[in-house]
Write an enzyme that holds these catalytic residues in place. Sequence first.
Site, PDB file in Angstrom:
ATOM      1  N   LYS A 220      35.399   5.354  46.926  1.00  0.00           N
ATOM      2  CA  LYS A 220      36.784   4.988  46.807  1.00  0.00           C
ATOM      3  C   LYS A 220      37.497   5.731  45.681  1.00  0.00           C
ATOM      4  O   LYS A 220      38.713   5.641  45.520  1.00  0.00           O
ATOM      5  CB  LYS A 220      36.893   3.486  46.498  1.00  0.00           C
ATOM      6  N   GLY A 221      36.721   6.459  44.887  1.00  0.00           N
ATOM      7  CA  GLY A 221      37.262   7.057  43.661  1.00  0.00           C
ATOM      8  C   GLY A 221      38.385   8.058  43.871  1.00  0.00           C
ATOM      9  O   GLY A 221      39.193   8.291  42.980  1.00  0.00           O
TER      10      GLY A 221
ATOM     11  N   ASP B  73      37.114  12.069  42.541  1.00  0.00           N
ATOM     12  CA  ASP B  73      37.622  11.805  41.204  1.00  0.00           C
ATOM     13  C   ASP B  73      36.868  12.604  40.144  1.00  0.00           C
ATOM     14  O   ASP B  73      37.466  13.180  39.251  1.00  0.00           O
ATOM     15  CB  ASP B  73      37.551  10.291  40.888  1.00  0.00           C
TER      16      ASP B  73
ATOM     17  N   ASP C  89      29.704  14.385  38.331  1.00  0.00           N
ATOM     18  CA  ASP C  89      28.891  13.944  37.196  1.00  0.00           C
ATOM     19  C   ASP C  89      27.505  14.590  37.337  1.00  0.00           C
ATOM     20  O   ASP C  89      27.321  15.741  36.948  1.00  0.00           O
ATOM     21  CB  ASP C  89      28.859  12.405  37.245  1.00  0.00           C
TER      22      ASP C  89
ATOM     23  N   LYS D  56      32.178  16.501  34.449  1.00  0.00           N
ATOM     24  CA  LYS D  56      31.288  16.254  33.295  1.00  0.00           C
ATOM     25  C   LYS D  56      30.137  17.240  33.419  1.00  0.00           C
ATOM     26  O   LYS D  56      29.050  16.875  33.886  1.00  0.00           O
ATOM     27  CB  LYS D  56      30.693  14.839  33.404  1.00  0.00           C
TER      28      LYS D  56
ATOM     29  N   PHE E 233      31.807   7.681  29.590  1.00  0.00           N
ATOM     30  CA  PHE E 233      32.161   6.913  30.791  1.00  0.00           C
ATOM     31  C   PHE E 233      33.659   6.628  30.791  1.00  0.00           C
ATOM     32  O   PHE E 233      34.186   6.021  29.864  1.00  0.00           O
ATOM     33  CB  PHE E 233      31.362   5.613  30.868  1.00  0.00           C
ATOM     34  N   VAL E 234      34.320   7.078  31.849  1.00  0.00           N
ATOM     35  CA  VAL E 234      35.775   6.916  31.925  1.00  0.00           C
ATOM     36  C   VAL E 234      36.176   6.042  33.108  1.00  0.00           C
ATOM     37  O   VAL E 234      35.436   5.925  34.089  1.00  0.00           O
ATOM     38  CB  VAL E 234      36.480   8.290  32.023  1.00  0.00           C
TER      39      VAL E 234
ATOM     40  N   ASP F  95      36.262   3.611  38.487  1.00  0.00           N
ATOM     41  CA  ASP F  95      36.040   2.185  38.212  1.00  0.00           C
ATOM     42  C   ASP F  95      34.859   1.944  37.296  1.00  0.00           C
ATOM     43  O   ASP F  95      34.002   2.803  37.111  1.00  0.00           O
ATOM     44  CB  ASP F  95      35.746   1.456  39.527  1.00  0.00           C
TER      45      ASP F  95
ATOM     46  N   ARG G  51      40.500   0.730  38.576  1.00  0.00           N
ATOM     47  CA  ARG G  51      40.896   1.891  39.380  1.00  0.00           C
ATOM     48  C   ARG G  51      42.401   2.115  39.340  1.00  0.00           C
ATOM     49  O   ARG G  51      42.879   3.227  39.525  1.00  0.00           O
ATOM     50  CB  ARG G  51      40.486   1.692  40.852  1.00  0.00           C
TER      51      ARG G  51
HETATM   52  P1  IMP Z   1      27.491  12.013  40.720  1.00  0.00           P
HETATM   53  O1  IMP Z   1      26.888  11.854  42.064  1.00  0.00           O
HETATM   54  O2  IMP Z   1      26.559  11.648  39.621  1.00  0.00           O
HETATM   55  O3  IMP Z   1      28.136  13.367  40.507  1.00  0.00           O
HETATM   56  O4  IMP Z   1      28.578  10.907  40.563  1.00  0.00           O
HETATM   57  C1  IMP Z   1      29.751  10.938  41.187  1.00  0.00           C
HETATM   58  C2  IMP Z   1      30.290   9.543  41.314  1.00  0.00           C
HETATM   59  O5  IMP Z   1      29.868   8.694  40.248  1.00  0.00           O
HETATM   60  C3  IMP Z   1      31.775   9.636  41.232  1.00  0.00           C
HETATM   61  O6  IMP Z   1      32.334   9.762  42.513  1.00  0.00           O
HETATM   62  C4  IMP Z   1      32.149   8.348  40.544  1.00  0.00           C
HETATM   63  O7  IMP Z   1      32.368   7.361  41.517  1.00  0.00           O
HETATM   64  C5  IMP Z   1      30.938   7.958  39.729  1.00  0.00           C
HETATM   65  N1  IMP Z   1      31.113   8.280  38.298  1.00  0.00           N
HETATM   66  C6  IMP Z   1      30.540   9.269  37.591  1.00  0.00           C
HETATM   67  N2  IMP Z   1      30.928   9.267  36.309  1.00  0.00           N
HETATM   68  C7  IMP Z   1      31.787   8.227  36.208  1.00  0.00           C
HETATM   69  C8  IMP Z   1      32.573   7.695  35.096  1.00  0.00           C
HETATM   70  O8  IMP Z   1      32.576   8.173  33.955  1.00  0.00           O
HETATM   71  N3  IMP Z   1      33.327   6.611  35.390  1.00  0.00           N
HETATM   72  C9  IMP Z   1      33.398   6.051  36.635  1.00  0.00           C
HETATM   73  N4  IMP Z   1      32.701   6.519  37.671  1.00  0.00           N
HETATM   74  C10 IMP Z   1      31.905   7.600  37.464  1.00  0.00           C
HETATM   75 MG    MG Z   2      33.468   7.856  43.359  1.00  0.00          MG
END
Ligand code: IMP
Ligand code: MG
Length: 164
Positions: A36-37, A91, A94, A122, A143-144, A150, A156
């Site tokens: 949903k981000g 959004d 990470d 990040k 963490f944002v 969220d 959100r």
């Molecule tokens: P990844 O798979 O680790 O790259 O994470 C991506 C997903 O993790 C994003 O779509 C976000 O929903 C969530 N996420 C990663 N970092 C943050 C953060 O700092 N705050 C909130 N959600 C995050």
């Molecule tokens: Mg997301």
Amino acid sequence: MKVLINQKQIKRKVKELGEQITKDYPNGVVIVGILKGCTLFLSDLIREVKTDCVIDFIWVKSYNGIRSDTIKLICNTTYNVSSKDVLIVDDIIDTGKTIDFVKKQLLRRGARSVKVCVLLDKEEARKVPVKADYVGFRIPNVFVVGYGLDFNEQYRNLPVVAVL
Ligand code: IMP
Ligand code: MG
């Protein structure tokens, strides 16, 4: 909560990204938002994209609180992306696991090209070697929340990006 990126900064950056995407896709693009981000970022971004544009969504979950987990596919895209140029919008990138998963799904379904646009990157947190083609802001490994992001489904709707 501390504001990291304010509304004015977001607005300016979204406009810039939209202009770049418009230039890069003169023949149109299929935008796939990751729920949903992506919701706030995507809805502002597509208003700045002045090329033919199809919108679809994929819903995946990767997060339990603040710990990155394995990816679960909740709901897949419905538009046929075969031989289409696809742009994934999320959004934040990470660890990279989510984008990597979605990219592979779309390529498997026959997309001609798959690029990635994220508001936040990040870079330090990356565990899978995947890169975003369009990045709004590079941020440190904090963490944002807000502007779609969220913490346990809260925050959100904040119009800014803030550090929790
Ligand atoms: P990844 O798979 O680790 O790259 O994470 C991506 C997903 O993790 C994003 O779509 C976000 O929903 C969530 N996420 C990663 N970092 C943050 C953060 O700092 N705050 C909130 N959600 C995050
Ligand atoms: Mg997301």
